[in-house]
Design an enzyme around this catalytic site. Structure first.
Site, PDB file in Angstrom:
ATOM      1  N   SER A 142       0.826  -1.053   0.084  1.00 52.83           N
ATOM      2  CA  SER A 142       0.051   0.204  -0.301  1.00 52.83           C
ATOM      3  C   SER A 142       1.176   1.569  -0.021  1.00 52.83           C
ATOM      4  O   SER A 142       2.343   0.957   0.056  1.00 52.83           O
ATOM      5  CB  SER A 142      -1.179  -0.063   1.063  1.00 52.83           C
ATOM      6  OG  SER A 142      -1.408   1.165   1.399  1.00 52.83           O
ATOM      7  N   TYR A 155      -1.567  -1.577   9.944  1.00 50.34           N
ATOM      8  CA  TYR A 155      -1.152  -1.381   9.281  1.00 50.34           C
ATOM      9  C   TYR A 155      -0.562  -1.271   7.982  1.00 50.34           C
ATOM     10  O   TYR A 155       0.247  -1.942   7.260  1.00 50.34           O
ATOM     11  CB  TYR A 155      -2.977  -1.142   8.056  1.00 50.34           C
ATOM     12  CG  TYR A 155      -3.377  -1.755   7.196  1.00 50.34           C
ATOM     13  CD1 TYR A 155      -3.775  -2.720   6.470  1.00 50.34           C
ATOM     14  CD2 TYR A 155      -2.675   0.177   5.944  1.00 50.34           C
ATOM     15  CE1 TYR A 155      -3.652  -2.493   4.637  1.00 50.34           C
ATOM     16  CE2 TYR A 155      -3.286  -0.119   4.588  1.00 50.34           C
ATOM     17  CZ  TYR A 155      -3.875  -1.943   3.960  1.00 50.34           C
ATOM     18  OH  TYR A 155      -4.207  -1.005   2.838  1.00 50.34           O
TER      19      TYR A 155
HETATM   20  P1  NAD Z   1     -11.624  -5.708  -0.138  1.00 46.81           P
HETATM   21  O1  NAD Z   1     -11.861  -5.733   1.109  1.00 46.81           O
HETATM   22  O2  NAD Z   1     -12.731  -6.135  -1.295  1.00 46.81           O
HETATM   23  O3  NAD Z   1     -10.809  -7.327  -0.790  1.00 46.81           O
HETATM   24  C1  NAD Z   1      -9.714  -7.863   0.582  1.00 46.81           C
HETATM   25  C2  NAD Z   1     -10.621  -9.094  -0.099  1.00 46.81           C
HETATM   26  O4  NAD Z   1      -9.170 -10.572   0.660  1.00 46.81           O
HETATM   27  C3  NAD Z   1     -11.210  -9.831   0.541  1.00 46.81           C
HETATM   28  O5  NAD Z   1     -12.445 -10.551  -0.737  1.00 46.81           O
HETATM   29  C4  NAD Z   1     -11.672 -10.908   2.339  1.00 46.81           C
HETATM   30  O6  NAD Z   1     -12.442 -11.875   2.389  1.00 46.81           O
HETATM   31  C5  NAD Z   1      -9.993 -11.586   1.027  1.00 46.81           C
HETATM   32  N1  NAD Z   1      -9.730 -12.215   3.347  1.00 46.81           N
HETATM   33  C6  NAD Z   1      -9.048 -10.786   4.001  1.00 46.81           C
HETATM   34  N2  NAD Z   1      -8.245 -11.591   5.460  1.00 46.81           N
HETATM   35  C7  NAD Z   1      -8.350 -12.313   4.264  1.00 46.81           C
HETATM   36  C8  NAD Z   1      -7.355 -14.141   4.482  1.00 46.81           C
HETATM   37  N3  NAD Z   1      -7.153 -13.987   6.028  1.00 46.81           N
HETATM   38  N4  NAD Z   1      -7.459 -15.214   3.869  1.00 46.81           N
HETATM   39  C9  NAD Z   1      -7.962 -14.539   2.267  1.00 46.81           C
HETATM   40  N5  NAD Z   1      -8.543 -14.048   2.096  1.00 46.81           N
HETATM   41  C10 NAD Z   1      -8.986 -13.338   2.952  1.00 46.81           C
HETATM   42  O7  NAD Z   1     -10.172  -4.984  -0.040  1.00 46.81           O
HETATM   43  P2  NAD Z   1      -9.151  -5.193  -1.473  1.00 46.81           P
HETATM   44  O8  NAD Z   1      -8.979  -3.293  -0.975  1.00 46.81           O
HETATM   45  O9  NAD Z   1      -9.960  -5.358  -2.172  1.00 46.81           O
HETATM   46  O10 NAD Z   1      -7.621  -4.956  -1.161  1.00 46.81           O
HETATM   47  C11 NAD Z   1      -6.936  -6.026  -1.662  1.00 46.81           C
HETATM   48  C12 NAD Z   1      -5.514  -5.234  -1.215  1.00 46.81           C
HETATM   49  O11 NAD Z   1      -5.322  -4.146  -1.263  1.00 46.81           O
HETATM   50  C13 NAD Z   1      -5.127  -5.759   0.461  1.00 46.81           C
HETATM   51  O12 NAD Z   1      -3.455  -6.205   0.478  1.00 46.81           O
HETATM   52  C14 NAD Z   1      -5.337  -4.012   0.936  1.00 46.81           C
HETATM   53  O13 NAD Z   1      -4.571  -4.322   1.929  1.00 46.81           O
HETATM   54  C15 NAD Z   1      -4.800  -3.533  -0.231  1.00 46.81           C
HETATM   55  N6  NAD Z   1      -4.924  -2.028  -0.223  1.00 46.81           N
HETATM   56  C16 NAD Z   1      -6.046  -1.348  -0.954  1.00 46.81           C
HETATM   57  C17 NAD Z   1      -6.204  -0.372  -0.622  1.00 46.81           C
HETATM   58  C18 NAD Z   1      -7.847   0.471  -0.929  1.00 46.81           C
HETATM   59  O14 NAD Z   1      -7.531   1.689  -0.195  1.00 46.81           O
HETATM   60  N7  NAD Z   1      -8.566  -0.145  -0.807  1.00 46.81           N
HETATM   61  C19 NAD Z   1      -4.861   0.476  -0.538  1.00 46.81           C
HETATM   62  C20 NAD Z   1      -3.869   0.408  -0.580  1.00 46.81           C
HETATM   63  C21 NAD Z   1      -3.826  -1.474  -1.317  1.00 46.81           C
END
Ligand code: NAD
Length: 273
Positions: A142, A155
């Protein structure tokens, strides 16, 4: 021919957000997509969407923190296809809270999913890829891992660790023909901010409305990620403000302090109101 056509791909956290958008885009480009995740209904929906569009997809309930289960799942993909081309260690969770309000179980869970989930995936898939002499592991960190994220410090800490881990492994892996990339998005509109358990004390909608940047869509995020993967970029940072923030953080980090302090004071004001 597209870089992803007929490639064997595993995506953790593929049931929603960025993982879902990646899965749909990769399947549309001819990849054989394997979705691993926690919520079967969401995985099933993505699977259905891909199959209906003529793509190739399978899904499995796998918790990335459950090392034996993840190992079984990854080995089954390898057994079935003979190789694994891409592993997207994408699953992640967040929590917005002041540190003193976070119970130890929550600290541990964030480390387990965001850092150890990635480590587990690497520990299982990397040796297989070394044996193949090819493969690409893409870890999602991130912008928070570069510039920090007060009120979500644990985080940010896990995401910093994922960046360091990826950059160092990339150097080790080059000699074996295996690639590593790390993805550093700014804000993306996904389920990560959904649910009352993602914030302690504050109101998520109000907190998100105070973010000084426009959130991009998961589809825009997936397009940036896949463009970076195709170019074999080591660090994939997007959108533009995230690249600018990363540069400022490197050259003059004190310039970011007022923005970070405002995040904290807005959050504290929200909690006390
Ligand atoms: P999201 O919540 O839509 O997707 C995350 C997915 O991971 C979900 O489907 C959840 O069920 C799954 N998950 C959580 N714990 C798990 C586990 N223990 N085992 C298997 N699956 C698991 O959110 P997102 O934003 O799409 O996140 C995807 C990645 O992007 C993450 O690593 C997040 O930290 C990163 N990210 C997101 C943002 C943002 O603004 N949304 C910014 C920077 C980084």
């Amino acid at each position: 021919m597209n870089a992803f056509s007929n490639s064997v791909v595993i995506i953790t956290g593929g049931g929603s957000g960025i993982g879902k958008a990646l899965s749909i885009s990769l399947a549309a480009q001819g990849a054989l997509v394997h979705l691993f995740g926690l919520k079967e209904d969401r995985l099933e929906d993505v699977h259905q969407e891909i199959i209906s569009a003529g793509g190739n997809c399978e899904f499995l309930h796998v918790d990335v923190t459950d090392y034996p289960a993840l190992k079984r799942a990854i080995l089954a993909v390898k057994e079935r296809h003979g190789h694994i081309d891409y592993l997207f260690n994408n699953a992640g969770i967040t929590l917005l809270a002041e540190a003193q309000d976070i119970e130890i179980e929550r600290w541990n869970r964030i480390v387990d999913v965001n850092l150890m989930g990635v480590v587990n995936g690497i520990q299982i898939a990397y040796p297989l890829m070394i044996n193949q002499g090819s493969g690409h592991i893409i870890n999602t960190a991130s912008l928070a891992g570069i510039a920090g994220y007060p009120t979500s410090a644990i985080y940010a800490a896990t995401k910093s660790a994922v960046i360091r881990l990826t950059e160092d492994l990339q150097l080790e892996a080059e000699d074996y023909g295996v690639r590593f990339s790390v993805v550093c998005p700014g804000y993306v509109k996904t389920n990560i901010f959904e649910g009352s358990d993602r914030i302690i004390g504050g109101d998520m909608e109000r907190t998100l409305s105070q973010i000084p940047f426009k959130m991009i869509s998961p589809e825009q995020a997936a397009a940036s990620i896949l463009a970076g993967v195709k170019k074999n970029k080591i660090k994939i940072i997007f959108p533009a403000y995230a690249r600018l923030t990363a540069t400022i953080n490197r050259l003059a980090p004190w310039l970011l302090r007022p923005i970070s302090k405002k995040l904290v004071s807005d959050f504290k004001a929200d909690i006390s109101s």
